[in-house]
Design a protein around this motif. Structure first.
Motif, PDB file in Angstrom:
ATOM      1  N   VAL A 278     -11.829  10.069  -8.953  1.00  0.00           N
ATOM      2  CA  VAL A 278     -12.748  10.507  -8.041  1.00  0.00           C
ATOM      3  C   VAL A 278     -14.135  10.604  -8.973  1.00  0.00           C
ATOM      4  CG1 VAL A 278     -13.530  12.308  -6.468  1.00  0.00           C
ATOM      5  CG2 VAL A 278     -11.271  11.314  -6.252  1.00  0.00           C
ATOM      6  N   ILE A 279     -14.007  11.278  -9.857  1.00  0.00           N
ATOM      7  CA  ILE A 279     -15.081  11.579 -10.684  1.00  0.00           C
ATOM      8  C   ILE A 279     -15.580  10.271 -11.499  1.00  0.00           C
ATOM      9  CG2 ILE A 279     -15.686  12.661 -12.965  1.00  0.00           C
ATOM     10  CD1 ILE A 279     -13.725  14.974 -12.675  1.00  0.00           C
ATOM     11  N   ALA A 280     -15.052   9.332 -11.699  1.00  0.00           N
ATOM     12  CA  ALA A 280     -15.494   8.132 -12.243  1.00  0.00           C
ATOM     13  C   ALA A 280     -16.120   7.316 -11.269  1.00  0.00           C
ATOM     14  CB  ALA A 280     -14.350   7.249 -12.612  1.00  0.00           C
ATOM     15  N   ALA A 281     -15.822   7.379  -9.817  1.00  0.00           N
ATOM     16  CA  ALA A 281     -16.414   6.823  -8.748  1.00  0.00           C
ATOM     17  C   ALA A 281     -17.839   7.528  -8.543  1.00  0.00           C
ATOM     18  CB  ALA A 281     -15.642   6.804  -7.638  1.00  0.00           C
ATOM     19  N   ILE A 282     -17.672   9.069  -8.450  1.00  0.00           N
ATOM     20  CA  ILE A 282     -19.075   9.732  -8.148  1.00  0.00           C
ATOM     21  C   ILE A 282     -20.204   9.240  -9.324  1.00  0.00           C
ATOM     22  CG2 ILE A 282     -20.138  11.719  -8.371  1.00  0.00           C
ATOM     23  CD1 ILE A 282     -17.423  12.941  -7.096  1.00  0.00           C
TER      24      ILE A 282
ATOM     25  N   ALA B 182     -18.183  19.471  -7.812  1.00  0.00           N
ATOM     26  CA  ALA B 182     -17.065  19.837  -6.720  1.00  0.00           C
ATOM     27  C   ALA B 182     -15.899  18.854  -6.778  1.00  0.00           C
ATOM     28  CB  ALA B 182     -17.716  19.356  -5.295  1.00  0.00           C
ATOM     29  N   ALA B 183     -16.044  17.731  -7.448  1.00  0.00           N
ATOM     30  CA  ALA B 183     -14.753  17.135  -7.690  1.00  0.00           C
ATOM     31  C   ALA B 183     -13.955  17.356  -8.728  1.00  0.00           C
ATOM     32  CB  ALA B 183     -15.230  15.458  -7.798  1.00  0.00           C
ATOM     33  N   LEU B 184     -14.145  18.296  -9.433  1.00  0.00           N
ATOM     34  CA  LEU B 184     -12.972  18.859 -10.399  1.00  0.00           C
ATOM     35  C   LEU B 184     -11.708  19.352  -9.714  1.00  0.00           C
ATOM     36  CD1 LEU B 184     -15.644  20.873 -12.633  1.00  0.00           C
ATOM     37  CD2 LEU B 184     -14.186  18.820 -13.265  1.00  0.00           C
TER      38      LEU B 184
ATOM     39  N   LEU C 245     -23.423   7.730  -8.312  1.00  0.00           N
ATOM     40  CA  LEU C 245     -24.696   8.803  -8.305  1.00  0.00           C
ATOM     41  C   LEU C 245     -25.384   8.712  -9.627  1.00  0.00           C
ATOM     42  CD1 LEU C 245     -23.386  11.601  -6.040  1.00  0.00           C
ATOM     43  CD2 LEU C 245     -24.519   9.683  -5.223  1.00  0.00           C
ATOM     44  N   ALA C 246     -24.624   8.357 -10.656  1.00  0.00           N
ATOM     45  CA  ALA C 246     -25.386   8.910 -11.936  1.00  0.00           C
ATOM     46  C   ALA C 246     -26.896   7.940 -12.090  1.00  0.00           C
ATOM     47  CB  ALA C 246     -24.589   8.467 -13.274  1.00  0.00           C
ATOM     48  N   ALA C 247     -26.687   6.920 -11.566  1.00  0.00           N
ATOM     49  CA  ALA C 247     -28.118   6.026 -11.579  1.00  0.00           C
ATOM     50  C   ALA C 247     -29.387   6.783 -10.868  1.00  0.00           C
ATOM     51  CB  ALA C 247     -27.858   4.489 -10.939  1.00  0.00           C
TER      52      ALA C 247
ATOM     53  N   LEU D  20     -11.343  15.044  -1.804  1.00  0.00           N
ATOM     54  CA  LEU D  20     -12.245  14.216  -1.033  1.00  0.00           C
ATOM     55  C   LEU D  20     -13.418  15.128  -0.145  1.00  0.00           C
ATOM     56  CD1 LEU D  20      -9.608  11.823   0.240  1.00  0.00           C
ATOM     57  CD2 LEU D  20     -11.153  11.396  -1.792  1.00  0.00           C
ATOM     58  N   VAL D  21     -12.874  16.076   0.614  1.00  0.00           N
ATOM     59  CA  VAL D  21     -13.614  16.730   1.520  1.00  0.00           C
ATOM     60  C   VAL D  21     -14.840  17.684   0.627  1.00  0.00           C
ATOM     61  CG1 VAL D  21     -13.990  18.437   3.328  1.00  0.00           C
ATOM     62  CG2 VAL D  21     -11.945  16.941   3.286  1.00  0.00           C
ATOM     63  N   MET D  22     -14.387  18.282  -0.292  1.00  0.00           N
ATOM     64  CA  MET D  22     -15.392  19.160  -1.127  1.00  0.00           C
ATOM     65  C   MET D  22     -16.501  18.441  -1.811  1.00  0.00           C
ATOM     66  SD  MET D  22     -14.878  22.293  -3.955  1.00  0.00           S
ATOM     67  CE  MET D  22     -16.015  23.351  -4.628  1.00  0.00           C
ATOM     68  N   PRO D  23     -16.131  17.271  -2.560  1.00  0.00           N
ATOM     69  CA  PRO D  23     -17.398  16.393  -3.029  1.00  0.00           C
ATOM     70  C   PRO D  23     -18.206  15.970  -1.975  1.00  0.00           C
ATOM     71  CG  PRO D  23     -15.425  15.892  -4.229  1.00  0.00           C
ATOM     72  CD  PRO D  23     -15.047  16.632  -2.956  1.00  0.00           C
TER      73      PRO D  23
END
Length: 306
Positions: free
Chosen positions: A296-300, A260-262, A304-306, A233-236
């Protein structure tokens, strides 16, 4: 997203095979450490040499990698501060906890994420370079110093610099800098040995899970929860803020935040198992972050992907 799912399935499948090997008595107890030692001293150096000799060292100064590297250093510092205030641990445990919070799985999960979500595997290569050439020597030097070396940090750093992981990484970087071509007759066996690195670490990780419960009550639980929370959570979030502060464009922000979410890299567990320091703590952190990083990666990607 299918590629990321395949990457997770691959990792969990090999971990499961290791667990079953221990469950049915194929490997018992500390026999798994043979896998860790072969991976640490033979297979992982071969893998890193192969990866780095093909890389472009110039991309290590890209904004994405600089931001991600800065975020890793900051979150490691956050872990150390929280650890000092909440749960005081020895130097090795604190170092490995801080490493767990910021050292990402840039290879066996980073590559599928880069290919299938970010669209380019080149985003991950410089991160591998940064971690093994800059971060790993410092981590290994500290771990070396905890082996009872009374002659100071300089000697410990010198011993770490002779570590096969660091030597192979520097040789690979040198080959890339000089734009040399390694003959196939030499490169092919190195590649084959390197291909065994990740499976051996994952098998050992799975073996270590048999007879153990993740997050058992005890001194390790706060360290695991803090490192996992910081990593996921904090790093991303920090990386996203740094991207905005330094004016990165939308795509660069998406790339840096996703990287960062890896989850925590299995190499951190390999370090812990090889040096016999904070093994349970690191194992549980790797386990939790590997499972929890997918949403977390799916949410990012959705945000943000758009």
């Amino acid at each position: 997203m299918m590629g990321v799912m395949q990457g997770f399935a691959l990792i969990l499948g090999i971990i499961g095979a290791g667990y079953l090997a221990s469950r049915f008595g194929v490997v018992k107890g500390d026999q798994r450490l043979v896998l860790n030692r072969v991976a640490f001293y033979v297979a992982t150096p071969a893998l890193l040499f192969v990866v780095l000799q093909r890389s472009d060292p110039a991309v290590i100064v890209s904004p994405v990698i600089l931001i991600t590297g800065l975020a890793a250093v900051v979150v490691a510092g956050i872990y150390v501060v929280v650890s000092r205030l909440w749960f005081r641990r020895n130097l090795a445990s604190t170092t490995l906890g801080a490493t767990s919070a910021g050292y990402v799985n840039s290879n066996n999960l980073g590559l599928p994420v880069a290919i299938y979500i970010l669209g380019d595997a080149a985003y991950v290569a410089p991160l591998i370079l940064l971690q093994v050439v800059v971060f790993a020597p410092l981590i290994l030097a500290i771990l070396e110093s905890t082996r009872g070396n009374q002659r100071g940090a300089v000697v410990a750093l010198g011993r770490a610099a002779r570590n096969p992981i660091i030597v192979a990484s520097m040789l690979g970087l040198l080959v890339a800098l000089l734009d040399l071509r390694v003959p196939e007759i030499f490169l092919n066996p190195i590649e084959m040995i390197g291909d065994a690195s990740i499976p051996m670490v994952l098998l050992s990780f799975g073996i270590s899970l048999h007879g153990q419960r993740v997050l058992q009550a005890g001194a390790d639980r706060p360290a695991v929860l803090v490192a996992s929370g910081i990593k996921l959570l904090v790093m991303p979030a920090l990386t996203w803020v740094l991207c905005l502060a330094f004016g990165l464009n939308a795509h660069e922000t998406f790339v840096a935040t996703t990287i960062a979410a890896l989850p925590t890299a299995q190499n951190v567990y390999n370090y812990a198992a090889t040096y016999r320091r904070a093994e349970t703590q690191v194992r549980d952190t790797v386990f939790l972050t590997t499972f929890a990083s997918l949403p977390v990666i799916a949410a990012i990607a959705w945000l943000l992907a758009a």
